[in-house]
Design a protein around this motif. Structure first.
Motif, PDB file in Angstrom:
ATOM      1  N   ARG A 125      -7.610  -2.108  -1.511  1.00 43.93           N
ATOM      2  CA  ARG A 125      -7.403  -3.464  -2.434  1.00 43.93           C
ATOM      3  C   ARG A 125      -5.694  -3.179  -2.735  1.00 43.93           C
ATOM      4  N   TYR A 147     -12.321  -0.804   3.068  1.00 44.54           N
ATOM      5  CA  TYR A 147     -10.946  -1.320   3.246  1.00 44.54           C
ATOM      6  C   TYR A 147     -10.351  -1.026   1.746  1.00 44.54           C
ATOM      7  N   ARG A 177       0.639  -1.128  -0.184  1.00 47.51           N
ATOM      8  CA  ARG A 177       0.147   0.107   0.063  1.00 47.51           C
ATOM      9  C   ARG A 177       0.728   1.261   0.116  1.00 47.51           C
ATOM     10  N   TYR A 226      -3.423  -3.796   3.020  1.00 45.05           N
ATOM     11  CA  TYR A 226      -4.811  -3.916   3.216  1.00 45.05           C
ATOM     12  C   TYR A 226      -5.265  -5.326   3.859  1.00 45.05           C
ATOM     13  N   SER A 227      -6.119  -4.985   4.508  1.00 44.48           N
ATOM     14  CA  SER A 227      -6.683  -6.319   5.097  1.00 44.48           C
ATOM     15  C   SER A 227      -8.266  -6.296   5.223  1.00 44.48           C
ATOM     16  N   ASN A 270      -4.353   2.369  -3.046  1.00 45.30           N
ATOM     17  CA  ASN A 270      -5.664   1.576  -3.244  1.00 45.30           C
ATOM     18  C   ASN A 270      -5.989   1.657  -4.398  1.00 45.30           C
ATOM     19  N   SER A 297     -14.016  -0.125  -3.939  1.00 46.34           N
ATOM     20  CA  SER A 297     -13.992   0.434  -2.661  1.00 46.34           C
ATOM     21  C   SER A 297     -14.733   1.707  -2.643  1.00 46.34           C
ATOM     22  N   THR A 330      -0.806 -10.267   5.169  1.00 44.22           N
ATOM     23  CA  THR A 330      -1.632  -8.932   5.022  1.00 44.22           C
ATOM     24  C   THR A 330      -2.085  -8.513   6.558  1.00 44.22           C
ATOM     25  N   ALA A 335      -7.132  -8.494  -0.634  1.00 49.10           N
ATOM     26  CA  ALA A 335      -7.067  -7.773   0.684  1.00 49.10           C
ATOM     27  C   ALA A 335      -7.159  -8.759   1.729  1.00 49.10           C
ATOM     28  N   ASP A 336      -6.672  -9.968   1.831  1.00 51.57           N
ATOM     29  CA  ASP A 336      -6.399 -11.447   2.621  1.00 51.57           C
ATOM     30  C   ASP A 336      -6.385 -12.291   1.633  1.00 51.57           C
TER      31      ASP A 336
END
Length: 251
Positions: free
Chosen positions: A244, A242, A21, A229-230, A34, A39, A221, A105-106
């Motif tokens: 990405r 959140y 990020r 990000y997570s 991001n 988002s 993450t 994001a995870d």
């Protein structure tokens, strides 16, 4: 701030990167790079971030390709930028100049290459996609373009690690119904909770598919908020949204 890009020697000499990020234009809860138009971040700021990524990959903005990710097992072959945002969770190409990108994001971002054949792939592999076969579908798609399975190398980028991924018994049951040996990817938690090792499961599926090599960058993450990000961390913190992360490979 300069962009931070994680790379792997397995994918050399192809240009690629798992972007953190750092180095982006977003602010607030999205602070940093991001790249997720889904988002609630400002659209123009997300576009600035994506342009920075395109420049780092030395492609035009239109050639930085993302799709509408829906946790499927669909791998989309491309010869040119698609019209709109088709639904898929992996993209493959043998066309020079296209940069294949995945947003996460995870979930696991997985980059693939058969450098000798000039075929690449990128996959979004959360637990559902991995269980349903998105990694194998990506490999099949690359083979359809001339890649050879025995030459394909794949790298899993920053994803949630086992210690941060607590799940319930119904989650465990779903994996055990698929294969009792999947118990190897779970460790005990509190009460009826267990911890799932998503990257180990992804590596298992990749290696069982018979590719040349597979690796994980070993970045979590969830546990490094300054770099990643997570979704899960955001949920635990009660935040509204959140960012990405983006991961990219090109010929």
């Amino acid at each position: 701030m300069t962009l931070e890009i994680i790379t792997s020697p397995l994918l050399d000499p192809l240009r690629h990167g798992f972007f953190t990020r750092r180095g982006g234009a977003s602010s607030g809860i999205f602070a940093g790079l991001n790249c997720g138009p889904g988002s609630s971040d400002q659209t123009e700021i997300v576009e600035i971030n994506r342009t920075r990524v395109a420049r780092a990959m030395e492609v035009e903005d239109r050639d930085l390709i993302t799709v509408s990710q829906v946790h499927s097992a669909t791998a989309l072959p491309l010869t040119a930028p698609p019209e709109g945002k088709p639904e898929a969770d992996a993209v493959v190409t043998a066309t020079p100049g296209l940069a294949l990108a995945i947003l996460t994001a995870d979930c696991q971002p997985v980059l693939f290459a058969d450098a000798e054949a000039g075929v690449i792939g990128a996959a979004h592999a959360g637990w559902r996609g991995a269980l349903d076969g998105i990694l194998e579908a990506t490999i099949d798609g690359m083979e359809s373009l001339g890649a050879r399975r025995a030459r394909i190398r794949a790298v899993i980028g920053p994803t949630i690690s086992q210690r941060a991924y607590e799940v319930g018994p119904e989650f465990l049951d779903r994996f055990l119904e698929e294969d009792p040996e999947n118990a190897n990817f779970f460790a005990g938690g509190d009460g009826d909770r267990v911890h799932f090792d998503l990257p180990a499961y992804g590596l298992h599926r990749l290696r069982a598919a018979g590719i040349a090599e597979a690796d994980w960058t070993r970045h979590c993450t969830y546990s490094d908020p300054h770099r990643f990000y997570s979704f899960r961390r955001t949920t635990h913190a009660g935040e509204a949204d959140y960012g990405r992360l983006i991961s990219v490979i090109r010929l």
